[in-house]
Scaffold this active site. Structure first.
Site, short mmCIF file in Angstrom:
data_model
loop_
_atom_site.label_atom_id
_atom_site.label_comp_id
_atom_site.label_asym_id
_atom_site.label_seq_id
_atom_site.Cartn_x
_atom_site.Cartn_y
_atom_site.Cartn_z
N ARG A 14 0.80 -1.23 0.00
CA ARG A 14 0.00 0.00 0.00
C ARG A 14 0.83 1.27 0.00
O ARG A 14 0.57 2.19 -0.80
CB ARG A 14 -0.95 0.00 1.21
CG ARG A 14 -2.05 -1.03 1.10
CD ARG A 14 -2.72 -1.25 2.43
NE ARG A 14 -1.82 -1.88 3.39
CZ ARG A 14 -2.10 -2.11 4.66
NH1 ARG A 14 -3.26 -1.73 5.15
NH2 ARG A 14 -1.22 -2.72 5.45
N SER A 15 1.82 1.38 0.89
CA SER A 15 2.52 2.68 1.01
C SER A 15 3.43 2.97 -0.19
O SER A 15 3.49 4.13 -0.62
CB SER A 15 3.25 2.83 2.35
OG SER A 15 4.24 1.86 2.52
N ASP A 125 -5.54 -4.17 3.53
CA ASP A 125 -4.28 -4.85 3.21
C ASP A 125 -4.52 -5.85 2.08
O ASP A 125 -5.30 -6.79 2.25
CB ASP A 125 -3.82 -5.56 4.47
CG ASP A 125 -2.49 -6.24 4.30
OD1 ASP A 125 -1.99 -6.32 3.16
OD2 ASP A 125 -1.95 -6.71 5.30
P1 4NP Z 1 1.53 -3.66 3.06
O1 4NP Z 1 1.11 -5.19 2.90
O2 4NP Z 1 1.43 -3.33 4.55
O3 4NP Z 1 0.49 -2.94 2.28
O4 4NP Z 1 2.92 -3.51 2.51
C1 4NP Z 1 1.68 -6.24 3.63
C2 4NP Z 1 2.90 -6.75 3.26
C3 4NP Z 1 3.45 -7.80 3.96
C4 4NP Z 1 2.75 -8.35 5.02
C5 4NP Z 1 1.54 -7.83 5.40
C6 4NP Z 1 1.01 -6.77 4.70
N1 4NP Z 1 3.30 -9.46 5.71
O5 4NP Z 1 2.61 -9.98 6.62
O6 4NP Z 1 4.42 -9.89 5.42
#
Ligand code: 4NP
Length: 158
Positions: A14-15, A125
């Site tokens: 997302r970021s 997410d």
């Molecule tokens: P983000 O997504 O927060 O949008 O970059 C995720 C990336 C990795 C994980 C969770 C959310 N993870 O659990 O590894």
């Protein structure tokens, strides 16, 4: 100089997408010399990694290249440095409040506050879902990024 930091959990979906979308918007309006734009994650799972391939592909379909970005963890000094610290969801928001220097809390906001005409308060997410989740996230991020730039232009008189 206006400093904007986008924050999610892993800094790979997302970021970095928000960073790429907002960077393009600012470039298109020829305001890039006035901005510092970055992204970070509240967790250390993906430090040094490029954005998720699905996020890269979704951005590329809209003409945005995020392939050169690299995951990093948000630190306390980020909240002192960046004027706008934009959390993708409430969990990210709370994690940022936990590392916030006293008195700087107003810099931390939920990114979706800036999206006009959208009921969603969080960017979901997309990591554990299918590829359509990344397009949905991009639609939300594009709306919030437009609202954010309008808000900054109004409040900073740019
Ligand atoms: P983000 O997504 O927060 O949008 O970059 C995720 C990336 C990795 C994980 C969770 C959310 N993870 O659990 O590894």
């Amino acid at each position: 100089m206006v400093r904007v930091l986008f924050v999610c959990l892993g800094n790979i979906c997302r970021s970095p997408t928000a960073e790429g979308v907002f960077r393009k918007l600012v470039q298109d309006e020829k305001l890039d010399h006035l901005f510092e734009i970055d992204s970070a994650g509240t967790h250390a799972y993906h430090i040094g990694e490029p954005p998720d391939a699905r996020a890269q592909a979704a951005c590329a379909r809209r003409g945005i290249d995020i392939s050169g970005l690299s995951g990093r963890k948000a630190i306390t000094a980020d909240i002192e440095r960046f004027d706008y610290v934009l959390a993708m969801d409430r969990e990210n928001f709370e994690n940022l409040i936990d590392i916030c220097p006293p008195g700087q809390e107003t810099r931390i906001r939920l990114f979706m506050e800036f999206a006009a005409d959208r009921p969603e308060e969080e960017v979901p997410d997309p990591y554990f879902g299918g590829p359509s989740g990344f397009d949905r996230v991009l639609d939300m991020i594009e709306d919030a990024a437009r609202g954010l730039l309008e808000d900054i232009r109004r409040t900073q008189r740019l």
